[in-house]
Structures are given as structure tokens and as C-alpha cells.
Enzyme design. Structure first.
Site, mmCIF file in Angstrom:
data_model
loop_
_atom_site.group_PDB
_atom_site.id
_atom_site.type_symbol
_atom_site.label_atom_id
_atom_site.label_comp_id
_atom_site.label_asym_id
_atom_site.label_seq_id
_atom_site.Cartn_x
_atom_site.Cartn_y
_atom_site.Cartn_z
ATOM 1 N N SER A 223 -9.225 1.855 2.959
ATOM 2 C CA SER A 223 -8.298 2.645 2.164
ATOM 3 C C SER A 223 -7.270 1.800 1.401
ATOM 4 C CB SER A 223 -7.562 3.636 3.071
ATOM 5 O OG SER A 223 -6.828 2.956 4.089
ATOM 6 N N SER B 43 -9.957 -0.861 6.812
ATOM 7 C CA SER B 43 -9.201 -0.590 5.584
ATOM 8 C C SER B 43 -8.453 -1.783 5.022
ATOM 9 C CB SER B 43 -8.216 0.565 5.812
ATOM 10 O OG SER B 43 -8.924 1.779 5.954
ATOM 11 N N LYS C 203 0.846 -1.200 0.000
ATOM 12 C CA LYS C 203 0.000 0.000 0.000
ATOM 13 C C LYS C 203 0.885 1.255 0.000
ATOM 14 C CE LYS C 203 -3.714 1.982 2.897
ATOM 15 N NZ LYS C 203 -4.485 1.740 4.138
#
Length: 533
Positions: free
Chosen positions: A205, A229, A130
Site C-alpha cells: 500500500s 506494503s 505515506k
């Protein structure tokens, strides 16, 4: 189960009516995405259908080279990323050089396969990360335009541990602006698509990570989770993910840093296509702390106590749980009872109705030092001029804002938050904490919906902003949760369930996920027809 009052039912109907009016206006004026291709190309290289553990074993045994594996994933990323926009910056040349070094190391190793397995369990296996995490030489903007030129000089501790275990990073993946929204969209990298339907969201996210894994373009990845997330993208993209017990995996080296009490709610964890990769990844990412989890201990599922909670009790702020998700969870219950001979007890926990209020109250609470958490507007201002949320919203309507509507909305909501938490909500939190900890103990497993809706269409979460509370509540409670796929819906979209256990009992949910993968088929390749669970 506590029945809803007449006022709550009226409020729920009113809120849904307002949402549908806003939704109708949105459909009328919002620009529509157009996709020339409607589905991902099928996977052609069989290496892409092996778990990380299987790949590592084959590389150690010289049945395949690391260069071949890394190249296979590079080819797949180049094939699908134009369609899903999941990877935002690659390091393919460096990855191939590192893979060649791995192959040379294996050729020269004289200690045998066992030595390599013990010292470098992920040797030669590609990984994605990420973008919110520091990965040396890669951007670390978290979708903020003012951080567009920032390049990490070091690795986040969790990433460093995976690299030290032999993993080879291929690049970094998209996330929502400042990691606080359930759609991965920002003005720096754009919007990430769901690999099962490009018109739908990949979650957030960690949505870029979820999308690239779901597309078969990565096998293992790193995500973070402060309200769902990891779990929401894993659910929407049909893969596995784990939010560990609080304090096991380091949260250092990611942006934005947690503040106030939030450090106790934020978790870093593994995301992957195959359940067997969860335990090795968690063991590596946790470092010495992973010893607290007893991950190597055998788990006898027949000796566990199972519970199923079908919904949160009917909060007027949150969508009702989709009928297909309710049915999928019932099928899990029936399968557990038939295969294991256990009795799954269905429960209704009234405090869950206040999940969003509990999450919002605790997230806004000052830390032990008495300092309040950094506001979202302050984070949006990083590296640039101070952001005034109302003015930013006006600029957004004119098309001049450098921030997404979701980010602006979050900053506006903070302006109306009370600095004095509700005693009633605090009491509900303490009551829920005590009840669940006593219920789960050291041998309890709880099934709970991952989200009330199957992956929605792009931007639609703006109209259902509190639905994430199905995942967010477990961040506040500090309980470990494994997200597990359960096949596909009638629309061909992933179904799933959360598996919740007591603190430091992560191995129970991970063992249950391994069982459910065998029972329901685990990850399904996008574009291929598959029956419902």
C-alpha cells in the site's frame, strides 16, 4: 522438496485458465490509460543523487544550504508528479520556511559539526510520508472518500522522531484504499504509476512513497507493512526498504489501526534510495527500542550462514516465480560465494506453500482479549453509511460505488472466511516458525523472492491476488526483512530480493543490503538504459 499432487497440479492449471479468461475479458472492456510522455525526464540536479546522510553532512558543513536541497526536491516533484501521481498533498511553502530556519541555526551554531550530527542527524534533509500516517496539517484519509476532509492535528510517533532529528517533510504520498491492496489506487487521489513504466503499478500500500523515491523525487520516506506494503513497492520501484523486527518502531498514528492479532504483524519502517540511509533511519524511528537491535555493532559477512529459497514450493494460488527473478537470485548466490568465500545452501521449505492460508488465518484471528479484528467492511463504512459488500459490488458495476474493486473484493472475501481456523494451517504456521527461527538463529541470512512477478500492469493484481504472500508470511512470523534492488530486467523494470534474518537481527540484513548495493549497483535512475545484474 515436496512434489505437487496430481490434484494440486490440476487445480493450478484450472485456476490459471480461469484467470486468463477473466484477464482477456478485462483487456477487452477495461479503459486504457494514455500517456503523452513515455518516460521520466532525466535528473539534472546532482543534489538529487546524494544519500540523506551525504546531504545532511553537506548541510552541516555549509557546503550546501537546506533551502537549496529542499528546493531541488520541490522542483523534481513538480517535474515528475504529473506523470506518476505519487504525492497527493504538498507542504512546499512550510518546508522552505523550515529549511531557512535550519540554515539560520547552522550559521548560529557554536558547538561545531559534531554537536549537530549527534543531536540532529537529519538536519535539513527533506522527507516524504505515506498519507496513512498522521503528519500535522496534512490529510490522513487513506484514500477513503468519507475521510477526505480529515486533517491531522499531530504527528505519528515515527514521523515526529524523524522531524525531531531535523528532517523536513515535503508532503504525503498515495496509498491503496485503507492500505490493504498491492496497488496504490483509490477514488480520492486516483492511481499511482511506476516511474520505470507508467503502464505498470507502483505497488501498495506504500506505492506513492515507492514511486516518488524511485523517481528520484525524494531521498527517504516512511512506510508501513502488514503484508508487504513496504517491500512490494520498494521492489517494484527499485529502492531499499526495511520491515523491522516486530515491536521496534511504533505503529501509532496511522489509519486504519490494527486490531485483533494484527498489531503483532504490522510494522512501520524506512524506505530509501540508498542503503546507507536504512540504519540511521531505523535507529531514529525506533527511538529507545532501537537499542535492542545493536545497529552500531560491526557485521562480518564472512562469518554469517547464508541460505537461498528460490520459491514457495508451488502453491496453486500463487504465480510461478519469473525466470529473471530466479536468475537474479542465483547471481546473488554466486556473488556471495565468490566475494565472501561462504557456501550458500539452497533450501526448499514445504510449509511456505501455505503462506497465504497462514497469513489469512492469523490476520482474521481474535486478539488476546478474545475480540475479533475490525472487518474491512466496517473500515469502509467509517464516517458514512454501513457498507454491504454485495450491494457495493453491484453499484461498482454500474459505476456508482465510492470504493475500488479491490476494496470491495476484500470485504466480500471476509464474508466467506471461517470463524474456526484450520488446525492443519495452524500446525503449518507453528512448524514454519520453529524451523525458520532455528535455521536463522543469530547468524543466519535467507534470500527469498520479493514477489513472483516483476511489476505488473495496472489492475492486473486483481487476477493474482495471493501473490503478496511471498512477503506477507514474514509479517506473521515477525522476522525482519530488507528489500534490496538487483538491477533491471530485460524490460527495464526493477529486479530484487528479500533478505530475511532472525528476530532482532536486523543489522545482518541491513549489512547484506549495503554489500549488495555495491555489488549490483542499487537504485537505477528511471529512463536511463542499464544492463541486467
Amino acid at each position: 522438496m515436496m512434489a505437487l499432487t496430481r490434484f494440486e497440479r490440476f487445480l493450478g492449471r484450472l485456476l490459471r485458465a480461469v484467470v486468463w479468461m477473466l484477464f482477456a475479458a478485462f483487456k477487452l472492456f477495461a479503459p486504457q490509460q494514455r500517456h503523452r510522455v513515455s518516460r521520466l525526464p532525466a535528473i539534472s540536479n546532482p543534489l538529487l543523487l546524494l544519500s540523506a546522510m551525504q546531504l545532511a553532512r553537506k548541510i552541516r558543513r555549509k557546503e550546501v544550504t537546506s533551502v537549496e536541497v529542499v528546493q531541488a526536491y520541490i522542483d523534481r516533484i513538480q517535474e515528475v508528479n504529473p506523470l506518476i501521481n505519487a504525492m497527493v498533498k504538498d507542504r512546499f511553502s512550510a518546508a522552505l520556511q523550515e529549511a531557512a530556519q535550519v540554515d539560520k541555526l547552522i550559521e548560529e551554531e557554536t558547538g561545531g559539526e559534531e554537536v549537530l550530527e549527534d543531536r540532529l542527524p537529519l538536519l535539513g534533509v527533506p522527507i516524504t510520508v505515506k498519507e496513512a500516517f498522521a503528519l500535522q496539517g496534512m490529510p490522513n484519509s487513506t484514500g477513503l472518500l468519507t475521510r477526505r476532509d480529515l486533517v491531522s492535528g499531530v504527528d505519528a510517533p515515527s514521523v515526529a522522531l524523524l522531524k525531531r532529528a531535523g528532517a523536513i517533510p515535503l508532503g504525503v504520498t498515495n496509498c491503496s484504499e485503507l492500505c490493504m491492496w498491492l496497488e496504490s489506487h483509490n477514488h480520492l487521489y486516483g492511481i499511482t504509476n511506476n516511474p520505470y513504466d507508467f503502464e505498470r503499478i507502483a505497488g501498495g500500500s506504500s506505492g506513492g512513497e515507492g514511486s516518488i523515491l524511485g523517481a528520484g523525487a525524494s531521498v527517504i520516506g516512511v512506510g508501513s507493512d502488514i503484508g508487504g506494503s513496504i517491500r512490494i513497492p520498494c521492489f517494484f520501484n527499485g529502492i531499499f526498504g526495511h520491515k523491522p523486527s516486530t515491536g521496534i518502531v511504533s505503529n501509532d498514528g496511522q489509519y486504519p489501526p490494527a486490531s485483533g492479532l494484527q498489531m503483532g504483524f504490522l510494522c512501520t519502517g524506512p524506505m530509501c534510495r540508498y542503503a546507507e540511509d536504512l540504519i540511521p533511519m531505523l535507529g531514529i524511528m525506533g527511538g529507545p527500542n532501537a537499542n535492542k537491535l545493536g545497529l552500531s555493532a560491526e557485521v562480518d559477512l564472512k562469518k554469517l550462514r547464508f541460505f537461498s529459497v528460490p520459491h514457495n514450493g508451488g502453491s496453486h494460488l500463487v504465480s510461478p516465480v519469473d525466470a529473471q527473478l530466479l536468475q537474479a537470485q542465483k547471481m546473488v548466490v554466486r556473488r556471495l560465494e565468490a566475494d565472501l568465500g561462504v557456501k550458500v545452501q539452497e533450501l526448499f521449505i514445504p510449509q511456505l506453500k501455505y503462506s497465504f492460508q497462514i497469513w489469512g488465518t492469523m490476520m482474521a484471528s481474535p486478539g488476546k482479549d478474545g475480540k475479533p479484528p475490525t472487518t474491512f467492511a466496517e473500515l469502509m463504512s467509517e464516517g458514512g453509511k454501513k457498507v454491504w459488500p454485495a450491494w457495493e459490488l453491484f453499484k461498482w458495476f454500474l459505476g456508482f460505488s465510492s470504493h475500488t474493486l479491490a476494496a470491495i473484493g476484500l470485504a466480500l472475501v471476509e464474508l466467506f472466511q471461517s470463524s474456526h481456523p484450520s488446525p492443519f494451517i495452524l500446525q503449518q504456521k507453528e512448524s514454519l516458525q520453529q524451523e525458520l527461527e532455528e535455521l536463522l538463529g543469530t547468524d543466519g541470512v535467507l534470500l527469498y523472492p520479493s514477489h513472483p512477478q516483476i511489476a505488473p500492469k495496472h489492475h492486473h493484481p486483481v487476477f493474482t491476488p495471493f501473490n503478496f504472500s511471498y512477503t506477507g508470511i514474514f509479517n506473521i512470523l515477525g522476522l525482519p526483512v530488507t528489500q534490496c534492488p538487483l538491477g533491471l530486467s530485460e524490460e527495464g523494470l526493477p529486479l530484487g530480493v528479500q533478505i530475511v534474518t532472525g528476530k532482532l537481527q536486523d543489522r545482518l540484513s541491513l549489512a547484506t543490503a549495503l554489500y549488495l548495493e555495491k555489488a549490483f549497483g542499487g537504485w537505477r535512475e528511471p529512463g536511463k538504459s542499464a544492463a541486467k545484474p
